[in-house]
Design a protein around this motif. Sequence first.
Motif, short mmCIF file in Angstrom:
data_model
loop_
_atom_site.label_atom_id
_atom_site.label_comp_id
_atom_site.label_asym_id
_atom_site.label_seq_id
_atom_site.Cartn_x
_atom_site.Cartn_y
_atom_site.Cartn_z
N MET A 154 0.85 -1.19 0.00
CA MET A 154 0.00 0.00 0.00
C MET A 154 0.89 1.25 0.00
SD MET A 154 -2.52 1.36 3.03
CE MET A 154 -3.32 -0.23 3.21
N ASN A 155 0.57 2.21 -0.84
CA ASN A 155 1.28 3.47 -0.84
C ASN A 155 1.16 4.13 0.54
OD1 ASN A 155 1.17 6.59 -1.15
ND2 ASN A 155 2.26 5.87 -2.98
N ILE A 156 2.28 4.58 1.08
CA ILE A 156 2.27 5.07 2.46
C ILE A 156 1.41 6.33 2.60
CG2 ILE A 156 4.33 6.53 2.34
CD1 ILE A 156 5.05 5.29 5.13
N LEU A 157 1.33 7.15 1.56
CA LEU A 157 0.50 8.36 1.66
C LEU A 157 -0.98 8.00 1.69
CD1 LEU A 157 2.40 10.78 -0.72
CD2 LEU A 157 2.54 10.59 1.77
N TRP A 158 -1.36 6.93 0.99
CA TRP A 158 -2.75 6.46 1.09
C TRP A 158 -3.01 5.93 2.49
CZ3 TRP A 158 -5.58 2.08 2.16
CH2 TRP A 158 -6.92 2.10 1.77
N ALA A 159 -2.03 5.23 3.06
CA ALA A 159 -2.18 4.71 4.42
C ALA A 159 -2.31 5.83 5.42
CB ALA A 159 -0.99 3.80 4.76
N VAL A 160 -1.56 6.91 5.22
CA VAL A 160 -1.64 8.07 6.11
C VAL A 160 -3.07 8.59 6.17
CG1 VAL A 160 -1.04 10.52 6.25
CG2 VAL A 160 0.76 8.81 6.00
N ASP A 161 -3.74 8.61 5.04
CA ASP A 161 -5.11 9.15 4.98
C ASP A 161 -6.16 8.18 5.48
OD1 ASP A 161 -4.26 11.57 3.94
OD2 ASP A 161 -4.46 10.92 1.86
N SER A 162 -5.86 6.88 5.47
CA SER A 162 -6.92 5.91 5.74
C SER A 162 -6.76 5.10 7.03
CB SER A 162 -7.01 4.92 4.57
OG SER A 162 -5.82 4.16 4.45
N CYS A 163 -5.57 5.02 7.58
CA CYS A 163 -5.35 4.14 8.74
C CYS A 163 -5.58 4.83 10.08
CB CYS A 163 -3.94 3.56 8.70
SG CYS A 163 -3.68 2.36 7.37
N PHE A 164 -5.45 6.15 10.11
CA PHE A 164 -5.61 6.88 11.37
C PHE A 164 -7.04 7.42 11.46
CE2 PHE A 164 -1.12 7.08 10.33
CZ PHE A 164 -0.52 6.72 11.53
N ASP B 156 -2.48 -0.44 9.69
CA ASP B 156 -1.55 -0.44 8.57
C ASP B 156 -0.93 -1.82 8.37
OD1 ASP B 156 0.18 0.94 6.53
OD2 ASP B 156 1.76 0.40 7.97
N TRP B 157 -0.52 -2.48 9.46
CA TRP B 157 0.09 -3.80 9.35
C TRP B 157 -0.91 -4.81 8.75
CZ3 TRP B 157 -0.73 -8.75 11.33
CH2 TRP B 157 0.31 -9.66 11.11
N LEU B 158 -2.16 -4.75 9.19
CA LEU B 158 -3.17 -5.65 8.64
C LEU B 158 -3.40 -5.39 7.16
CD1 LEU B 158 -5.78 -5.58 11.56
CD2 LEU B 158 -4.47 -7.58 10.81
N ARG B 159 -3.50 -4.13 6.78
CA ARG B 159 -3.78 -3.79 5.39
C ARG B 159 -2.58 -3.98 4.48
NH1 ARG B 159 -7.26 1.85 5.93
NH2 ARG B 159 -9.17 0.96 6.82
N THR C 103 6.33 5.15 8.68
CA THR C 103 7.64 4.72 8.17
C THR C 103 8.43 4.01 9.25
OG1 THR C 103 7.70 6.54 6.57
CG2 THR C 103 9.80 5.52 7.13
N ARG C 104 8.49 4.62 10.43
CA ARG C 104 9.23 4.00 11.54
C ARG C 104 8.54 2.73 12.01
NH1 ARG C 104 14.30 3.51 13.55
NH2 ARG C 104 14.53 4.30 15.68
N SER C 105 7.22 2.74 12.05
CA SER C 105 6.49 1.55 12.49
C SER C 105 6.78 0.36 11.59
CB SER C 105 4.98 1.83 12.50
OG SER C 105 4.25 0.67 12.84
N ARG C 106 6.75 0.59 10.28
CA ARG C 106 7.03 -0.51 9.36
C ARG C 106 8.45 -1.04 9.54
NH1 ARG C 106 4.15 1.41 3.62
NH2 ARG C 106 2.01 1.56 4.45
N MET C 107 9.39 -0.15 9.83
CA MET C 107 10.76 -0.58 10.08
C MET C 107 10.84 -1.44 11.34
SD MET C 107 14.10 1.76 11.00
CE MET C 107 13.97 2.71 9.50
N ILE C 108 10.21 -0.97 12.41
CA ILE C 108 10.26 -1.70 13.68
C ILE C 108 9.55 -3.04 13.55
CG2 ILE C 108 9.43 -1.69 16.06
CD1 ILE C 108 11.86 0.08 15.71
N GLN C 109 8.43 -3.07 12.85
CA GLN C 109 7.73 -4.33 12.63
C GLN C 109 8.62 -5.32 11.88
OE1 GLN C 109 4.32 -2.79 10.59
NE2 GLN C 109 3.22 -2.26 12.46
N ARG C 110 9.29 -4.84 10.82
CA ARG C 110 10.19 -5.71 10.06
C ARG C 110 11.34 -6.20 10.94
NH1 ARG C 110 14.86 -4.51 8.19
NH2 ARG C 110 14.52 -2.25 8.24
N GLN C 111 11.95 -5.31 11.69
CA GLN C 111 13.08 -5.71 12.55
C GLN C 111 12.65 -6.73 13.59
OE1 GLN C 111 14.11 -1.66 13.75
NE2 GLN C 111 16.11 -1.86 12.75
N THR C 112 11.45 -6.56 14.14
CA THR C 112 10.96 -7.48 15.15
C THR C 112 10.76 -8.87 14.57
OG1 THR C 112 9.81 -5.64 16.23
CG2 THR C 112 9.18 -7.86 16.90
#
Length: 368
Positions: A1-11, A84-87, A351-360
């Motif tokens: 998912m494009n991160i800008l679309w996620a910004v508008d739809s996930c919060f 965001d993680w689910l989508r 952006t940071r969340s996706r990084m932390i999720q990947r690292q975890t």
Amino acid sequence: MNILWAVDSCFAPTYAAARERFLDAANVAKLSVETWTNPLKGPDGEVLATDAVWAGPSTARRVFVMISATHGVEGFCGSGCQIDWLREDGPETLPDGVAVLLIHAVNPHGFAWLRRVTEEGCDLNRNCLDFDKPLPENPGHDALVDCFVPNAIDENTIKAADARIIAYKAEHGERAFQTARKAGQYKHPHSVFYGGDKPSWARRTLETIVAHYDLANRDMVAVVDYHTGLGPFGYGEPICGHKPGTEGFRRVTTAYGQSVGVPETGASFSIPLTGTQRDLWTRCLGDRYMYIALEYGTYSTTRGLEVLRADHWLHAHGTLDWSSEETQTIKQALRTHYHPDTSDWKEMVLTRSRMIQRQTLEALEREI
């Protein structure tokens, strides 16, 4: 998912909308939901609940737990990152033998009522200690409690309170002041960072969820607890929930690298706290876990003091009419401080969340 679309739809704009989006995302991903309903209602009479979703094999030996709304109003951020993680097809891309547990709105009352605390007035991240043992003292908070939550919030009262705070800082230093303010206190239920005198509903619910999903019998559990309000605007600091020299500390620093914040050494925007989730997870899991608070910066600590002071004053001394101008002014200031709701801030968060999720997940896959 494009991160800008996620910004508008996930919060989402409210707790109720955040819950609806979370449940919808879980449904689209074909994941079942377990729900623990809070006995109270939201400001518009809405149901308050903590919802949990499990993705991956039920027999997974390694589990990644994401938690939102430990501090109520901070839940806008964590909820958006979970959605965001689910989508982002997170459930479809799990490593072998790894599962994810999403705990949405562990403090739904604070989330819905735009408070940092629970319905009992407790800071959940100061409420996890053993109440059968002597409670920590915080003499600095005792000395300044009337400055943190005065009887009135008129201009003269606030000026006098701020003058006392300035004098305290001059005598004791900034770090001593921050310890007095927010390390945790157990004497003043109306004041900020109150840890309570018994386990809160949110804490008991979290403990129930840990038992329900049998986390104590997994080989490793990695916990990311989403927070906001501390540090530079938009920066997400992975704050280590373990003391230096422990196995959990080794795991966290191995997984997340040199950006890890360590309160005990002064290398963090946070200070050492009492009654945090570390106490809960250690009691439940022993040393078979790694825990971070992913803390996103918003605005200044001075502004944080002001918005918390007003909110605690409102609930201790004011008239809580949800529709009144005074209440809404106080609540929206608090919401803005903990969830700036700007596109740039939310993009940095994701952006940071996706990084932390990947690292975890990579850490769990490597079985560090």
